[in-house]
Write a protein that holds these residues in place. Structure first.
Motif, mmCIF file in Angstrom:
data_model
loop_
_atom_site.group_PDB
_atom_site.id
_atom_site.type_symbol
_atom_site.label_atom_id
_atom_site.label_comp_id
_atom_site.label_asym_id
_atom_site.label_seq_id
_atom_site.Cartn_x
_atom_site.Cartn_y
_atom_site.Cartn_z
ATOM 1 N N VAL A 178 43.480 34.285 33.199
ATOM 2 C CA VAL A 178 44.426 34.493 34.294
ATOM 3 C C VAL A 178 45.715 35.041 33.691
ATOM 4 C CG1 VAL A 178 45.723 33.424 36.187
ATOM 5 C CG2 VAL A 178 43.445 32.560 35.597
ATOM 6 N N ALA A 193 46.993 43.929 37.735
ATOM 7 C CA ALA A 193 45.679 43.613 38.295
ATOM 8 C C ALA A 193 44.689 44.738 38.047
ATOM 9 C CB ALA A 193 45.805 43.339 39.796
ATOM 10 N N ARG A 201 41.668 37.548 36.309
ATOM 11 C CA ARG A 201 42.395 37.740 37.562
ATOM 12 C C ARG A 201 43.897 37.660 37.325
ATOM 13 N NH1 ARG A 201 44.062 32.944 40.295
ATOM 14 N NH2 ARG A 201 43.315 31.010 39.321
ATOM 15 N N ASP A 231 41.255 41.789 40.765
ATOM 16 C CA ASP A 231 41.210 40.500 41.461
ATOM 17 C C ASP A 231 42.596 39.881 41.348
ATOM 18 O OD1 ASP A 231 40.685 37.989 42.458
ATOM 19 O OD2 ASP A 231 39.298 37.403 40.872
ATOM 20 N N TRP A 232 43.288 39.734 42.458
ATOM 21 C CA TRP A 232 44.648 39.204 42.405
ATOM 22 C C TRP A 232 44.967 38.358 43.636
ATOM 23 C CZ3 TRP A 232 47.983 40.712 46.324
ATOM 24 C CH2 TRP A 232 47.641 41.885 47.026
ATOM 25 N N SER A 233 45.952 37.498 43.481
ATOM 26 C CA SER A 233 46.428 36.667 44.583
ATOM 27 C C SER A 233 47.894 36.345 44.349
ATOM 28 C CB SER A 233 45.610 35.380 44.694
ATOM 29 O OG SER A 233 45.746 34.602 43.507
#
Length: 302
Positions: A178, A193, A201, A231-233
């Motif tokens: 991460v 990202a 991620r 893949d990101w948030s």
């Protein structure tokens, strides 16, 4: 420099890739999480961290033109652009939010911009909010005497900047599960990202409140790459009231982190990122065995 010359960015001697430093911190270790600090603050003494990654691709296209950009009274982006202009021999104009500031002595940040040769153009806040509208932008450039300028957006976030920040994710490939970064305008997050390998991620910690950043990141990736990447948030809980706002708890945390690790902690972005990660680890957000990289995007300015 003539109108056809391309700035020699190599002359700035950036330290790339930036160092990756493992930190022994029992708050992470007790949960089986390994913490790395991606020291983008060491890339360049004047173009610190993500400022280098975002500005370099834009300035490479300046070809002798004046560079116009935007920011508030304490903008690190304005300071970095002014420093780059000095080092590369480019004329720079900073459009500053707040007409009232023109009647006051310059604060230390704007004084540094002026000392580096940036011409400051103060505008009222209503005009500043309209700066992305084509007609309003054209009027701003005329008023600033820079109609043929290279325009770099507030915070430096545009397609070239996002592509420049992709290298950040590539540098972390194979090193972190991460990669976390504090977010302002979203450009660094969009590039990070995109550059991470499959299986890793990106996690963004917005420093502004409002919940608008997800859409901005998607739009930036679309401009830079033609569609979504990586893949990101985002976790919106750690803005502490908004941009440059703090709380006694955050201040105490930053002081403690500095004492533990002998690392000066920049308070607008980096403190909120590190505070968020300690909280998330305590909440069990990362499985045991996770390697977590925190991107140090800046350092405290004197």
């Amino acid at each position: 420099m003539t109108g056809t010359d391309t700035p020699d960015l190599a002359a700035l001697r950036p330290r790339l890739p930036s160092p990756c430093q493992e930190v022994a911190d029992e708050r992470f270790e007790r949960h089986g999480v390994r913490l790395l600090l991606k020291r983008d603050d060491l890339i360049h003494p004047d173009l610190v961290g993500n400022k280098w990654r975002k500005l370099a691709p834009n300035l490479a296209t300046a070809r002798g033109r004046t560079v116009v950009t935007f920011g508030g009274a304490y903008s690190n982006h304005l300071r970095a652009t002014a420093a780059a202009g000095r080092l590369l021999g480019l004329s720079t104009v900073g459009v500053v939010r707040g007409q009232e500031l023109a009647e006051r002595p310059l604060n230390a940040s704007l004084a540094r911009c002026a000392a580096d040769g940036m011409r400051l153009h103060f505008v009222d806040r209503a005009t500043y909010r309209r700066k992305d509208e084509p007609g309003a932008l054209a009027a701003l450039l005329r008023a600033a005497g820079a109609e043929d300028a290279l325009v770099v957006p507030e915070g430096g976030s545009n397609g070239p900047a996002v592509r420049g920040c992709r290298a950040l994710g590539e540098e972390l490939g194979g090193r972190a599960d991460v990669a976390a970064v504090a977010c302002g305008t979203g450009g660094t997050m969009a590039g990070l990202a995109a550059g991470l390998p499959r299986g890793a991620r990106a996690l963004g910690i917005p420093v502004l409140k409002g919940g608008f950043l997800s859409g901005d990141i998607r739009r930036l990736q679309d401009r830079a790459f033609g569609g979504p990447r990586g893949d990101w948030s985002l976790d919106d809980r750690f803005h502490c009231g908004g941009y440059a706002r703090s709380t006694p708890e955050l201040d105490a945390f930053a002081d403690d982190f500095e004492h533990r690790h002998a690392l000066p902690v920049e308070r607008v972005y980096v403190a909120k990122l590190l505070y968020a990660l300690v909280t998330l680890v305590r909440e069990g957000a990362f499985p045991r065995g996770t390697t977590l990289a925190a991107v140090v995007t800046g350092r405290p300015f004197p």
